[in-house]
Scaffold this active site. Structure first.
Site: not given
Length: 438
Positions: A39, A242, A407, A383, A387, A259, A353, A349, A270, A405, A360
């Site tokens: 709950d 991710h 960004e 970004e 890699y 990130d 965005h 990638h 972001d 990366r 996003h």
């Protein structure tokens, strides 16, 4: 505390209703409460479309827009005031608050919606509704319309057409107002401060989750929250796009990719930065880092009115492909490699965005078959990354396990662009100087 003024919510509703035209009705439900386990509920986050039009952040609510209706063009269905439930769960606005504090023309208890809403649907030709966003509520909307259609022989006129509300509304949301840009600047400022704090707190022997905690602390002390689950990946973990565990020790000689962005007053930042755990880039790390930084800067230079959405990505791809050839990771002519998308082995990638109330954010990237042209007020991320997995074949050992990366959050202006996330350094020398001074 900064916030979007009440008058702006009213302006948005008027703009939407003008787009809808007369003889139409829009139905916008609030986000449902979600259970985490047993709950225990997840922290409530209002549906972005609902908040965009109402500024009302209680669950179990529905907004109705009826252009040209004499009695009330803007109606809210909300929870009734209930002293017992408010003792347990917090204050409610009730119907009086919906009209007095949130400018609804009229308001009704949510428990009465089945009796009242069908009458509002009657004699309307079109229903603007985002089908599929809240599947359980979809069934209720369809049920109300079908109930009217079943009574056609009694002279009741049901709507004949469903129109995708999100198509119209999301194009509105793509263009940020002055007030929205102020929220996004603040979200970026807080996010940048969190990244600076993370750089200053990082060192060999610490753990990814400790640095994640520093970021969370900086967010919360400014009354902001995570806009998404942060990625704090040291060493080869940075090559997992991710990465979520955030639980590994930080080692001497590794890089740390963070990130992380915050949400302030429903608007997101972001930001990604990559930096050495010990405060000094190795020559191999620097050789890859400078390529990604060059790609980031080249892409940002393409963010200006009149350029199309894909031009920043094209610029980043060109720089990264050239850099991968210099590193010996790709062989051949750059135009041929670009056309074959050979870079995707190391840069898999897109370069960005839309950004806004959602990380996003909503908005079309193409109009028909053509990339959308950038216009003032649009906000996007830039970004690029490289890699190189630790087990990559045919790669010099010194480059294996490097994931980078960079960004930034960028708004299109009348003459070019503004980088919202400039409060955190990204040039290697600036990062090293910051970490050395910590």
């Amino acid at each position: 505390m900064k916030s979007v003024p009440r008058a702006e919510f009213a302006r948005r509703r008027r703009q939407l209703m003008r787009s809808m035209g007369r003889d139409s009705i829009a139905i916008v439900p609030a986000a449902p409460v979600r259970l985490r386990n047993s709950d225990v509920e997840y922290a409530y986050r209002q549906d972005s479309d609902f908040h965009y039009l109402t500024g009302f952040d209680e669950p179990e609510s529905v907004a109705i827009l009826i252009p040209g209706r004499a009695q009330a063009e803007y109606v809210l269905f909300v929870r009734d005031r209930d002293p017992t439930r408010e003792t347990w769960d917090g204050r409610r606005a009730g119907t009086a608050g919906a009209t007095g504090e949130y400018d609804a023309d009229d308001a009704f208890p949510i428990g009465d919606i089945d009796e009242i809403l069908p009458g509002m649907l009657e004699n309307r030709e079109k229903v603007y509704y985002a089908m599929g966003t809240h599947p359980d509520f979809d069934q209720r909307v369809v049920g109300w319309v079908n109930g009217l259609r079943a009574q056609a022989k009694h002279g009741r006129h049901a709507p004949q057409e469903f129109v995708a509300l999100d198509h119209v509304l999301h194009d509105m949301r793509l263009f940020k107002s002055r007030a929205e840009l102020a929220m996004l600047r603040e979200a970026a400022r807080i996010g940048a401060a969190a990244h600076v704090r993370a750089m200053q707190a990082t060192g060999p022997g610490r753990n990814e989750y400790e640095i994640a905690a520093e970021i969370a602390h900086e967010f919360r002390r400014h009354n902001a929250d995570h806009s998404y689950l942060p990625i704090v990946g040291g060493g080869e973990n940075a090559c997992i796009l991710h990465y979520r565990e955030n639980d590994a020790p930080l080692r001497e000689g590794d890089l740390l990719l963070i990130d992380a962005g915050c949400e302030y007053q429903k608007y997101a930042s972001d930001i990604t930065r990559t930096f050495p755990v010990n405060g000094r880039f190795t020559p191999a790390q620097r050789s890859v880092y400078d390529i990604v930084l060059e790609a980031n800067l080249a892409a940002i230079a393409k963010v200006r009115p009149g350029n199309h959405w894909n031009e920043p990505h094209d610029a980043a791809v060109r720089v990264i492909t050239q850099g991968l050839v210099r590193l010996g990771l790709l062989k051949g002519r750059v135009p041929t490699l670009e056309k074959a998308q050979a870079y995707r082995r190391y840069f898999m990638h897109r370069t960005g965005h839309w950004l806004g109330m959602d990380v996003h954010d909503v908005g079309d990237y193409k109009i028909g078959d053509e990339w959308r042209v950038l216009e003032p007020g649009m906000v996007l991320t830039i970004e690029p990354g490289i890699y190189i997995p630790a087990n990559a074949r045919g790669v010099p050992k010194r480059l294996r396990g490097i994931g980078i990366r960079i960004e930034d959050d960028v708004v299109v202006t009348k003459s070019g662009c503004e980088v919202l996330s400039g409060g955190v350094p990204k040039r290697a020398e600036e990062i090293e100087a910051l970490m050395e001074a910590a």
